[in-house]
Every structure is written in structure tokens, then in C-alpha cells.
Design an enzyme around this catalytic site. Sequence first.
Site, PDB file in Angstrom:
ATOM      1  N   HIS A   5       1.026  -1.465   0.023  1.00  0.00           N
ATOM      2  CA  HIS A   5      -0.028   0.055  -0.121  1.00  0.00           C
ATOM      3  C   HIS A   5       0.862   1.022  -0.015  1.00  0.00           C
ATOM      4  O   HIS A   5       0.381   2.475  -0.839  1.00  0.00           O
ATOM      5  CB  HIS A   5      -0.848  -0.390   1.127  1.00  0.00           C
ATOM      6  CG  HIS A   5      -1.476   1.492   1.227  1.00  0.00           C
ATOM      7  ND1 HIS A   5      -3.522   1.055   1.068  1.00  0.00           N
ATOM      8  CD2 HIS A   5      -1.413   2.235   1.725  1.00  0.00           C
ATOM      9  CE1 HIS A   5      -3.738   2.441   0.900  1.00  0.00           C
ATOM     10  NE2 HIS A   5      -2.797   3.143   1.893  1.00  0.00           N
ATOM     11  N   GLU A   6       1.859   1.285   0.897  1.00  0.00           N
ATOM     12  CA  GLU A   6       2.244   2.356   0.957  1.00  0.00           C
ATOM     13  C   GLU A   6       3.711   2.677   0.194  1.00  0.00           C
ATOM     14  O   GLU A   6       4.449   3.988  -0.842  1.00  0.00           O
ATOM     15  CB  GLU A   6       3.281   2.639   2.163  1.00  0.00           C
ATOM     16  CG  GLU A   6       2.313   2.495   3.484  1.00  0.00           C
ATOM     17  CD  GLU A   6       1.573   3.659   3.507  1.00  0.00           C
ATOM     18  OE1 GLU A   6       1.912   4.868   3.005  1.00  0.00           O
ATOM     19  OE2 GLU A   6       0.789   3.483   4.749  1.00  0.00           O
ATOM     20  N   HIS A  46       1.931   4.534  -2.666  1.00  0.00           N
ATOM     21  CA  HIS A  46       2.034   5.844  -2.680  1.00  0.00           C
ATOM     22  C   HIS A  46       3.518   6.325  -3.100  1.00  0.00           C
ATOM     23  O   HIS A  46       4.025   7.732  -3.809  1.00  0.00           O
ATOM     24  CB  HIS A  46       1.536   6.510  -1.378  1.00  0.00           C
ATOM     25  CG  HIS A  46       0.639   6.343  -0.645  1.00  0.00           C
ATOM     26  ND1 HIS A  46      -0.154   6.519  -1.478  1.00  0.00           N
ATOM     27  CD2 HIS A  46      -0.237   5.257   0.305  1.00  0.00           C
ATOM     28  CE1 HIS A  46      -1.962   5.966  -1.307  1.00  0.00           C
ATOM     29  NE2 HIS A  46      -1.407   6.050   0.019  1.00  0.00           N
TER      30      HIS A  46
END
Length: 424
Positions: free
Chosen positions: A21-22, A25
Site C-alpha cells: 500500500h505504502e 504512494h
Amino acid sequence: MGMIGVVLSTVLVFFVIVTIHEWGHYFFAKRAGILVREFAIGFGPKLFSVKRGETRYTLRLIPAGGFVRMAGEDPELVEVQPGQTVAVKLKDNQITRIYLDRLDERTGTVRGEVERVDLERALSMNLLVEGESESFSVHPQALVVSRGKDTQIAPIDRHFGSKPVRKRAMAIFAGPMMNFILAFVLYAVYAQMVGMPVDNPDKLIIRSIESGMPAAGVDLRQGDIVDTVNGEKIGADLGKMIDIIGKSPGVPVEINVLRDGEPLSFQITPRANEEGAGKVGISASPPTRSATFGETIARAAELMKVSTEFIFESFKMLITGQFQFDDLGGPVRTANVTAEIAKKGIAQLTSWTALLSLYLGIFNLLPVPALDGSRLIFLGLEAVRRKPIDPNKESMVHFVGFAMLMLLMVAVTYNDILRLVRGE
């Protein structure tokens, strides 16, 4: 799977879904030219930290998510002010380092009082050096050194807010998007692991035996064919086997299996679950065949659809009050469930990890302050208004939302711990 394997698998599940997920980003922020100061897994005090290039990678104490800190999202940690005495290191007549403390120990530097400084737009600094005013340009990747820490300056074109709305939106949406991609890939892997049922099956094959359950105390093995339960022929009727065992909590049942064509008989006493149904801790299914590429993709898409419907139905029940607070679980309960599923085998753990990844992606897109969905709403409003929302107001909304989420996290974690103490 042994206890150490279960623990490692549980930790790995959380690490993978948060990291992917990170990373979404991070990747799209870097691609947009945004300076990423920190890539962190967890919150709170640092357990491990290493800097590579412009970014510091950290592992933090509280394993409740992670974050990517981009330049311009928060006030800069270190500022250089007019009137401040600093020491600067030059290379090719450009400032590459600005020292704010221990100035007497800085060798090979120019020391002076700051008259004027702009580290975001003009990238210049005027210093009063021995009574003479000198002007210097500042390298766009210059470091500000204070208290033993190096902080890279962030020119305005490296700030998150300086990028077009579409690039900022992509950097925000990329986190959930990577969770969706991971979920689809894992469901495809799961489809390959379990295969596709053959046409007209005539038997059930034991696929896994759960450790700590009654079946683990006898010599049942993966690959055994279930013949009869309490004298009743099972064939390929999984529901019939579950029904017979489920009606016998605390009462021994006789399970006959075929192993390499040889009949074997076992007496097993089912253990009652939370609903009072008997369980022995085996999973069985009809014979399967390898899934084709097309079947794998179709099965992964089907599992994504079913799981998404299940997640939204859960949200609906929460909103309509069909869930009580005691029904909610936090990280502790999720870790506990993950550990239980890990005991059932890698296929079940793969499917569970896919569900958690999908849930994390959907949850983060909810319009709740501090979550990615809320940030995308602010970007949408900016696109409609053709001017950004007041950063201070937006930051306050996200701060309040984050504080409320942390309070909820503490509450459900406390609830999880009470549940464990009570043995539920």
C-alpha cells in the site's frame, strides 16, 4: 505449520499488505517528482531506520499501518532564518550543506550570519561574512544539518502541493490500487493452488488437518479419501460429512478412509465450536485439476467480486447498527484470526491475505478524514473550484480524523485484549 511458522506467516501477512500500500504512494509520488522524505511501516518510535538516496526507510513500533511523508505536506522540520549564524559547505560555488550547530567543528566551510535565504523558490542565500555580504546559490538537493540529522531541502517544484491535481490524486489513489492488484494476484495464486473441481466427482479428499484439533491426534493424513462417517457413505457430499460431525460435539465419530487403496478406521471426538457444532479440524474437497490461465483469471475476478460484496455488506451492517461494539475487532483480533488461518495451510492463508488486502484498499477509500478517500475528495473539490482548499483547514480535518481513528483503534484493541483474557 509449526508455531514459529505461524507467527512468521502472521507478521509477513501484515507487513506485505501494508508495505505494498505504502509503496504505491511512494512510487507514484517519486514518479511525479515529489520529494519523499520518509517511507515508514508502523507508527510511533523508530525501531529501525536507514537512508537510501533522498528517502529514509523506517520500521516503527506500533504495527497499525504506515505512511509516506512527502515534502510540503507538513511544515518543514528544520528552518533557516535571517539573523541566524550558520556554516555552509560549497561545491562549484553552490551550497551543498548548511550547518546550524557545532559550527566551530565544521571544517572547510564558510561561516556567517544569514541576511536573506530562500530554499524553496530562488534557491539562494546571502551571508554576512566578516563584515562583507556574499551571495550564494543553493544546490536543489542541499542538506540542512542540525543535531546530527541531515534534512534535504525541498524546492517548491518538489512539493506535493505544487504538482497538478491528477498527479497528486494518482499518488494518493495508488496505495489502495496496489492493494487491489495484490488481492487479485493472490486470488489467482489461490485458484492455482486449489485447482478446479473435476466433472462428476465421486469422492472427498482430505486437504489439510488443523493442528491442535481432534483430527491432529490420530494418523489421518493429507490425501486420504473419506469413505464413511459413522457408517454412512460420503462420496463427494461435503455437506453430509459436515452435518454428521456437526451433530456430534463431544461424542466419538468413526471416520473410515482409504489410503493407497487400503481401508483405515479412526475414532475422533468432535470439539464444539462457538455455535455448538462439532468440529474435528479437517478440510476436504472433491478431486481437482489444474486451472487453465483463463480459469485462473476468471476465478480471481469472481473471488474479488464476492469479497467486495461481503466487505460492503459488513460496512452496511456497521452503519445500520447490526454490529455491536463487542463484535468489532482490531489489530490483535485480526492477528489472532490470521494465526488460526495460517495453521490451516498456505492456500487458506493466501486467500485470507487477499481478503485483507482488498479490505485495506476499500477501507482507505472511504470518505473518512485522514484516509485516502478523504484526501481524494479534497483534491476533487480543488479541481472543481480551480483553487486549493486552505491547507491549514484541510490539515485540521485530517488531524481530527486521524485522532478519532487512533481512539477507535485503542478502543477495539482494548476490546481484543479483553476477549483474549476471557478466552473468547
